[in-house]
Structure formats: C-alpha cells, structure tokens
Design a protein around this motif. Structure first.
Motif, short mmCIF file in Angstrom:
data_model
loop_
_atom_site.label_atom_id
_atom_site.label_comp_id
_atom_site.label_asym_id
_atom_site.label_seq_id
_atom_site.Cartn_x
_atom_site.Cartn_y
_atom_site.Cartn_z
N ASP A 32 0.67 -1.31 -0.13
CA ASP A 32 -0.17 -0.23 -0.40
C ASP A 32 1.06 1.46 -0.08
O ASP A 32 1.36 1.69 1.03
N ASN A 33 0.86 2.03 -1.14
CA ASN A 33 2.18 2.77 -1.36
C ASN A 33 1.47 3.82 -0.33
O ASN A 33 2.33 4.91 -0.18
N ALA A 34 0.19 4.34 -0.81
CA ALA A 34 -0.20 5.94 0.47
C ALA A 34 0.16 5.43 1.26
O ALA A 34 0.03 6.31 2.09
N GLU A 35 0.21 4.10 2.47
CA GLU A 35 -0.11 4.18 3.80
C GLU A 35 1.49 3.58 4.35
O GLU A 35 1.81 3.45 5.31
N ASN A 36 2.65 3.37 2.87
CA ASN A 36 4.58 3.03 3.22
C ASN A 36 4.15 1.46 3.82
O ASN A 36 4.98 1.04 5.12
N THR A 37 3.64 0.57 3.44
CA THR A 37 3.34 -0.82 4.04
C THR A 37 3.38 -1.39 3.65
O THR A 37 2.21 -1.60 1.88
N VAL A 38 4.52 -2.56 3.55
CA VAL A 38 4.00 -3.71 2.78
C VAL A 38 3.07 -5.15 3.63
O VAL A 38 3.26 -4.99 5.03
N TYR A 39 2.21 -5.94 3.06
CA TYR A 39 1.74 -6.85 3.84
C TYR A 39 1.89 -8.02 3.71
O TYR A 39 2.54 -8.57 2.87
N LEU A 40 1.77 -9.23 4.34
CA LEU A 40 1.88 -10.69 3.89
C LEU A 40 0.45 -10.86 4.34
O LEU A 40 0.49 -11.17 6.09
N GLN A 41 -0.37 -11.64 3.95
CA GLN A 41 -1.90 -12.57 4.56
C GLN A 41 -1.56 -13.82 4.37
O GLN A 41 -0.50 -14.35 2.87
N MET A 42 -0.82 -14.17 5.46
CA MET A 42 -0.37 -15.93 6.01
C MET A 42 -2.13 -16.45 6.38
O MET A 42 -2.09 -16.50 7.66
N ASN A 43 -2.36 -17.80 5.53
CA ASN A 43 -3.28 -18.19 5.70
C ASN A 43 -2.78 -20.11 5.67
O ASN A 43 -1.52 -19.74 4.86
N ASN A 44 -3.60 -20.64 6.36
CA ASN A 44 -3.10 -22.17 5.99
C ASN A 44 -2.15 -22.41 7.13
O ASN A 44 -1.09 -22.97 6.31
N LEU A 45 -1.40 -21.99 8.50
CA LEU A 45 -0.15 -21.91 8.24
C LEU A 45 -0.03 -22.99 9.18
O LEU A 45 -0.60 -23.88 9.93
N LYS A 46 0.48 -23.45 9.33
CA LYS A 46 1.50 -25.14 9.76
C LYS A 46 2.36 -24.52 10.35
O LYS A 46 3.38 -23.63 11.25
N PRO A 47 3.04 -25.49 11.17
CA PRO A 47 3.78 -25.53 12.49
C PRO A 47 5.31 -25.55 11.52
O PRO A 47 6.23 -24.63 12.40
N GLU A 48 5.26 -25.32 11.04
CA GLU A 48 6.62 -25.37 9.92
C GLU A 48 6.92 -24.01 9.58
O GLU A 48 8.33 -23.82 9.56
N ASP A 49 6.39 -22.97 9.53
CA ASP A 49 6.07 -21.84 9.24
C ASP A 49 6.50 -20.80 10.31
O ASP A 49 7.00 -19.71 9.98
N THR A 50 6.39 -21.68 12.28
CA THR A 50 6.80 -20.50 13.17
C THR A 50 8.57 -20.80 13.06
O THR A 50 9.31 -21.13 12.64
N ALA A 51 8.67 -18.99 13.33
CA ALA A 51 9.64 -18.81 12.73
C ALA A 51 9.66 -16.74 12.99
O ALA A 51 8.26 -16.29 13.41
N THR A 52 11.02 -16.10 13.08
CA THR A 52 10.61 -14.36 12.80
C THR A 52 10.56 -14.47 11.24
O THR A 52 11.18 -14.44 10.76
N TYR A 53 9.95 -13.53 11.35
CA TYR A 53 9.50 -12.86 10.13
C TYR A 53 10.03 -11.84 9.93
O TYR A 53 9.56 -10.56 10.62
N LEU A 54 11.21 -11.14 8.95
CA LEU A 54 11.18 -9.76 8.52
C LEU A 54 11.83 -9.56 7.41
O LEU A 54 11.49 -10.39 6.10
N CYS A 55 10.96 -8.02 7.70
CA CYS A 55 11.05 -7.20 6.46
C CYS A 55 11.80 -6.72 6.01
O CYS A 55 12.99 -6.63 6.82
N TYR A 56 11.88 -6.88 4.45
CA TYR A 56 13.57 -5.77 3.99
C TYR A 56 12.51 -5.12 3.01
O TYR A 56 11.12 -5.20 2.16
#
Length: 114
Positions: free
Chosen positions: A72-96
C-alpha cells in the motif's frame, strides 16, 4: 537507509491465519522491491516473498498458494497475508526493503502450534 517496523505476529493454531505488516519510514513507491524473509531457531534465514515496484510478486515454494504479499504505497506499508499456517511456518519474520541498498526490520515472531 529506511526504518522498517514489523507487526502482526503471534501464536496461532495450525490452519489459522495471520497478517503481518511492515511500515516504512519513507515513501515506498520508489523502492525497487520489498519483501519478507524468515528465520527459525537453528536454521538459516530463508526467502518468503517479495513484491517489486511494478507489483510483480514472487514466493518461495513452501508458501505458494498460502501466503499473499501486497503493498500500500499510500500507507508506506507492505503486508503478508498468511493462511493455512503450518507448524513449519514458525519463525521470526523479517521485512526488507531494496532501495536498491538493503534495509531490514527487527522482525516479528510467528508461532504455529496447537
């Protein structure tokens, strides 16, 4: 350099959803790309997804069909929608952000567990 602040992590049960946000301290419309990596304990940092200045999106194979990145350029924000999460998705998520020089956020922890 730009400051990036992630939010939206937390504890969720398998099959659940979360939406991560990455707010930038500067206008993101001119950035070459923004995206997400993740790092689980004892493992190397791995690519998750990115969105380019032209809104092309790329995903790592393990998250294709489950995660969606958007900006969203107006909000200067990037999103990550995560669905159907699995245990192997467990982590620290870092934006760049690739300005083209790289800037990183400090991360937000996602834990997928019952």
């Amino acid at each position: 350099q730009v400051e990036l602040v992630e939010s939206g992590g937390g504890l969720v049960q398998p099959g659940g959803s979360l939406r991560l946000s990455c707010a930038a301290s500067a206008s993101i419309s001119s950035f070459n790309a923004m995206g997400w990596y993740r790092q689980a304990p004892g493992r190397e940092r791995e690519f998750v997804a990115r969105v380019t200045r032209n809104d092309y999106t790329y995903y790592a194979d393990p998250v294709k069909g489950r995660f969606t990145i958007s900006r969203d350029n107006a909000e200067n924000t990037v999103y990550l929608q995560m669905n159907n999460l699995k245990p192997e998705d467990t982590a620290t998520y870092l934006c760049y952000a690739a300005l083209p020089s790289m800037s990183w956020g400090k991360g937000t922890l996602v834990t997928v567990s019952s």
